[in-house]
Design an enzyme around this catalytic site. Structure first.
Site, PDB file in Angstrom:
ATOM      1  N   ARG A 161       0.866  -1.191   0.000  1.00 15.68           N
ATOM      2  CA  ARG A 161       0.000   0.000   0.000  1.00 15.68           C
ATOM      3  C   ARG A 161       0.898   1.235   0.000  1.00 15.68           C
ATOM      4  NH1 ARG A 161      -2.412  -0.691   6.221  1.00 15.68           N
ATOM      5  NH2 ARG A 161      -0.436  -1.348   7.089  1.00 15.68           N
ATOM      6  N   ASN A 199      -4.853   6.977   5.052  1.00 18.41           N
ATOM      7  CA  ASN A 199      -4.499   6.171   6.219  1.00 18.41           C
ATOM      8  C   ASN A 199      -3.008   6.325   6.493  1.00 18.41           C
ATOM      9  OD1 ASN A 199      -5.614   3.801   8.023  1.00 18.41           O
ATOM     10  ND2 ASN A 199      -3.578   3.177   7.351  1.00 18.41           N
ATOM     11  N   GLU A 200      -2.693   6.909   7.633  1.00 21.66           N
ATOM     12  CA  GLU A 200      -1.292   7.058   8.062  1.00 21.66           C
ATOM     13  C   GLU A 200      -0.394   7.589   6.942  1.00 21.66           C
ATOM     14  OE1 GLU A 200      -0.062   3.360   9.834  1.00 21.66           O
ATOM     15  OE2 GLU A 200      -1.037   3.870  11.720  1.00 21.66           O
ATOM     16  N   GLU A 349      -6.960   3.609  16.094  1.00 22.78           N
ATOM     17  CA  GLU A 349      -6.594   2.185  16.044  1.00 22.78           C
ATOM     18  C   GLU A 349      -5.798   1.848  17.291  1.00 22.78           C
ATOM     19  OE1 GLU A 349      -4.229   1.213  12.629  1.00 22.78           O
ATOM     20  OE2 GLU A 349      -5.624   2.096  11.206  1.00 22.78           O
ATOM     21  N   TRP A 357       3.954  -6.927  13.435  1.00 23.29           N
ATOM     22  CA  TRP A 357       5.068  -6.341  12.685  1.00 23.29           C
ATOM     23  C   TRP A 357       6.308  -6.047  13.528  1.00 23.29           C
ATOM     24  CZ3 TRP A 357       5.414  -1.629  15.033  1.00 23.29           C
ATOM     25  CH2 TRP A 357       4.236  -1.053  15.528  1.00 23.29           C
ATOM     26  N   GLU A 397      -1.476  -9.367   6.849  1.00 21.56           N
ATOM     27  CA  GLU A 397      -1.520  -9.185   8.301  1.00 21.56           C
ATOM     28  C   GLU A 397      -2.253 -10.309   9.030  1.00 21.56           C
ATOM     29  OE1 GLU A 397      -1.341  -4.492   8.971  1.00 21.56           O
ATOM     30  OE2 GLU A 397      -2.951  -5.065   7.629  1.00 21.56           O
ATOM     31  N   GLN A 398      -2.061 -11.531   8.561  1.00 20.15           N
ATOM     32  CA  GLN A 398      -2.817 -12.661   9.118  1.00 20.15           C
ATOM     33  C   GLN A 398      -2.544 -12.918  10.600  1.00 20.15           C
ATOM     34  OE1 GLN A 398      -1.186 -15.149   6.049  1.00 20.15           O
ATOM     35  NE2 GLN A 398      -3.208 -15.762   5.355  1.00 20.15           N
ATOM     36  N   TYR A 399      -1.356 -12.513  11.069  1.00 22.24           N
ATOM     37  CA  TYR A 399      -0.990 -12.833  12.452  1.00 22.24           C
ATOM     38  C   TYR A 399      -1.370 -11.735  13.448  1.00 22.24           C
ATOM     39  CZ  TYR A 399       1.709 -17.051  11.427  1.00 22.24           C
ATOM     40  OH  TYR A 399       2.081 -18.319  11.091  1.00 22.24           O
ATOM     41  N   HIS A 400      -1.943 -10.651  12.970  1.00 32.18           N
ATOM     42  CA  HIS A 400      -2.241  -9.528  13.871  1.00 32.18           C
ATOM     43  C   HIS A 400      -3.346  -9.887  14.857  1.00 32.18           C
ATOM     44  CE1 HIS A 400      -2.989  -5.411  15.160  1.00 32.18           C
ATOM     45  NE2 HIS A 400      -1.859  -5.072  14.558  1.00 32.18           N
TER      46      HIS A 400
END
Ligand code: GAL
Length: 729
Positions: A161, A199-200, A349, A357, A397-400
């Protein structure tokens, strides 16, 4: 022209009006009904039945929700589980560009209409993200010129992104078009309470278009290349330019004048980027819908005060990658963000347990998600949103951390969030219209941070850490929020103003500070202050430059330290300074030395390290060294005493992990008391007769409040004497 909504009161009123709070901004709220048949009749296709929605409370809890990643059949279950957790706001769509505009100029809002309508049935309001942080593949394929180029000249590719260039005119057009389409469609939707732009934001681009805009920016600023040459002293190393096109574009290892202007240019470009969307949203949306953007912690990529000028509210994303919560550092982050608009903010958030991360993504301990949520509120957050509801089945971001597992049912932290939601609902009315108030301001200057960052001189001189070194003991000693503000903020309400390393200072800023002192304020400057002018050139006098006369003293010489040195003059078990030491000289008989370097330390031997001069009705102090924590604590106590600032709850040990956050307003004074420690703590506060909004005094021993590790109580202190005193002005 974008209306600049800069006043604290107006901003708070706008947010309150967006939430449909009675009594807030009556003129605007009345002009734009947020419920009832009139609104429904006027509403476009995307509008939903607001009469089914419970008016959201002033204190909101929410989550980032990505309906576009799931079959519609699943939404109902998600929203029911959200409602059961007392979630009353979702942020949606900030990465959904390809779902909203599947082909160039063809828009599909039907799915989002349904998602918003369904959320409304569950009493959940919506913040819409403009999806411009993640352009669709058709866009970057068709218009590769929009791609960001890194400093080594490498263009970004699709798949990540933020792959767009912030200066690309074509990207601006496409971003404006999607923002406009969304605003036309949802600008009067009663369930949409606000907007998050992009976003950010952050990474600049180093493409040809940016280079040419940088040159135009310089030309506009200096007019004549001779002026640039003079301010940047380009005679040095034969840098002299004949015209603006010759100026290079770098973010490091360059002329300090160029580097500072590059950062200002980046700031202005991002401001313009945000305004491009804010402007078009304002043209079509009800004024009750606030506009914000979510920022990252301590992000020094651009000046946040400037970017926030045209936004209604600040918001930030709080993450604790290692899972070990340094509560004082996060207290400072909240205070920093509150300072962007000098008003309450949103935590847009935060992590439900852990991130994905960091090097080791340890989870916060049980109770800490709640501790963190309440600390945010204590420092002025009016909403806390968890990132994210549920992981997409695929994607980076599957592990977040999430609130639901891959199977769509709650993970353990869901229960904790549910408890927070319940507490927010109970505390909401009492906290509505309240905000932290401080007698202390700390001045935060991006220009100074950048200037030191370009030339640290001592590799460990991190201006953020130095700021924290000043903040921590002041926060601990007063147990209260501190207003972290820009150098041009009004200062008259503060008993004490501390500028930890105000390296870059203009004549005008110096006058502003001098006036504060003359009117009775106590100003404290930390090391490296007053060295540079606004062009990042050395002031042609010693530090603190234009404040030398007021101080009646100056810096004789600065020294980078490779080992600690000792100082005398202040009672403390720890008398060390490290990283940086400046020897001071007294020029006026009114200036007095109150800390000196010990003998036998080379150039520093016996020289003054801190001086104070009474000036007008106030005083100015200069501290020339980076003090150890212990010494800084003793110095903070001294400074607070001089300024007449006392703690909110006398009797609490100065190293206690208990934080007392006060929010006041609307005739109410609310205390949020948090035990940040891992052991039970006793708080010397008589609990008898107090009204507990959250938690109870049940664990009280005798007269004192007992708090379990990570526990929180919220107490209505309105009927008790104000205890945050100060202002011996
Ligand atoms: C934020 C970002 C979110 C998500 C989150 C994960 O910085 O805005 O989209 O990536 O980090 O921690």
């Amino acid at each position: 022209m974008i209306p600049t909504i800069d006043s604290k009161r107006l901003t708070a009123a706008l947010v309150a009006a967006a939430l449909g709070l009675a009594g807030a901004a009556p003129d605007r709220a009345a002009a734009v009904p947020n419920a009832g048949t009139a609104a429904l009749a006027a509403a476009p296709a995307g509008a939903t039945a607001s009469h089914t929605a419970r008016a959201p409370s002033a204190l909101l809890m929410g989550t980032a929700w990505y309906p576009e990643q799931w079959p519609r059949a699943r939404w109902e279950q998600d929203l029911s589980l959200m409602e059961a957790a007392h979630i009353n706001v979702v942020r949606v769509a900030e990465f959904a560009w390809s779902a909203l505009e599947p082909r160039d100029g063809q828009f599909d809002f039907s799915w989002l209409d349904s998602a918003i309508a369904q959320a409304s049935h569950h009493h959940i309001r919506v913040v819409l993200g403009t999806p411009t942080a993640a352009p669709p593949a058709w866009l970057t394929t068709k218009y590769p010129d929009v791609l960001r180029v890194d400093e080594n000249g490498r263009p970004e590719e699709h798949g990540e992104r933020q792959q767009f260039s912030f200066s690309s005119p074509r990207y601006r057009q496409l971003a404006r078009r999607i923002a406009e389409q969304m605003a036309v469609h949802y600008g009067h939707n009663p369930d949409v309470i606000g907007w998050q732009i992009d976003n950010e934001i952050g990474p600049p681009s180093f493409d040809q278009e940016t280079r040419s805009q940088f040159h135009k920016w310089l030309q506009h600023k200096y007019g004549d290349i001779a002026a640039l040459n003079e301010h940047w002293t380009t005679a040095y190393w034969s840098q002299t330019y004949d015209n603006f096109d010759e100026v290079p574009m770098h973010s490091k290892s360059e002329n300090p004048g160029l580097l500072l202007d590059w950062k200002r240019f980046v700031t202005d470009t991002w401001t313009d980027y945000i305004n491009n969307q804010a402007e078009v949203i304002r043209q079509h949306a009800d004024p009750r819908q606030f506009i914000t953007t979510n920022t990252m912690q301590w992000n020094g990529g651009f000046d946040h005060y400037t970017v926030h000028r045209s936004l209604d509210m600040a918001a930030w994303d709080e993450y604790v990658p290692g899972g070990r919560y340094e509560w004082l550092d996060y207290a400072l982050q909240h205070d920093l963000v509150r300072g962007y608009k000098r008003a309450n903010f949103w935590l847009m958030e935060t992590q439900p347990g852990f991130v994905n991360w960091g090097p080791v993504n340890r989870s916060l301990d049980p109770g800490q998600v709640r501790e963190i949520a309440w600390q945010a509120v204590g420092h002025g957050a009016d909403a806390v949103l968890y990132w994210q509801w549920r992981s997409a089945l695929n994607g980076q971001e599957q592990y977040h951390g999430t609130l639901l597992g891959a199977d769509g049912t709650p993970v353990p932290v869901y229960r904790e969030v549910q408890k927070i939601g319940d507490e927010f609902a109970r505390a909401s009315a009492a906290l509505s219209g309240t905000t932290p108030h401080s007698k202390i301001a700390m001045l935060q200057s991006y220009e100074s941070r950048w200037a030191i960052g370009f030339q640290r001189h001592q590799k460990d001189f991190d201006p953020v850490q130095e700021f924290e070194a000043f903040y921590r003991p002041l926060e601990l000693a007063t147990q209260a929020s501190i207003d972290v503000v820009s150098t041009d903020a009004p200062l008259q309400e503060y008993a004490l103003v501390v500028a930890p390393a105000l390296n870059v200072i203009s004549e005008q800023q110096a006058q502003h500070l001098a006036e504060y002192v003359r009117q009775g304020g106590h100003l404290v400057l930390g090391p490296r202050s007053g060295m540079k002018d606004p062009y990042n050139a050395l002031w042609p006098q010693r530090q603190p430059g234009p404040l030398e006369t007021l101080l009646g003293g100056r810096v004789e010489q600065f020294y980078a330290l490779d080992q600690p040195v000792n100082l005398s003059g202040v009672e403390s078990g720890d008398r060390r300074a490290s990283i940086w030491a400046e020897t001071l000289e007294v020029l006026s008989p009114e200036a007095h030395v109150w800390m000196t370097y010990d003998d036998g330390q080379g150039w520093l031997s016996g020289k003054p390290a801190a001086i104070t001069r009474k000036a007008g009705k106030g005083s100015i102090t200069y501290i020339g060294a980076w003090l150890s924590n212990g010494l800084m604590q003793a110095v903070a106590a001294h400074l607070l005493e001089e300024a007449g600032v006392t703690p909110s709850l006398p009797g609490l040990a100065p190293d206690s992990p208990v934080e007392i956050c006060e929010r006041s307003g609307n005739g109410r004074r609310i205390w949020i008391i948090i035990n940040h420690g891992t052991k039970a703590e006793t708080v010397p506060l008589a609990v008898k007769g107090k009204r507990f909004i959250v938690g109870s005094g049940n664990g009280a021993t005798g007269n004192d409040l007992q708090l379990a590790p990570h526990d929180v109580v919220v107490i209505d202190m309105s009927n008790y004497q104000p205890t945050i005193s100060g202002g011996a002005r």
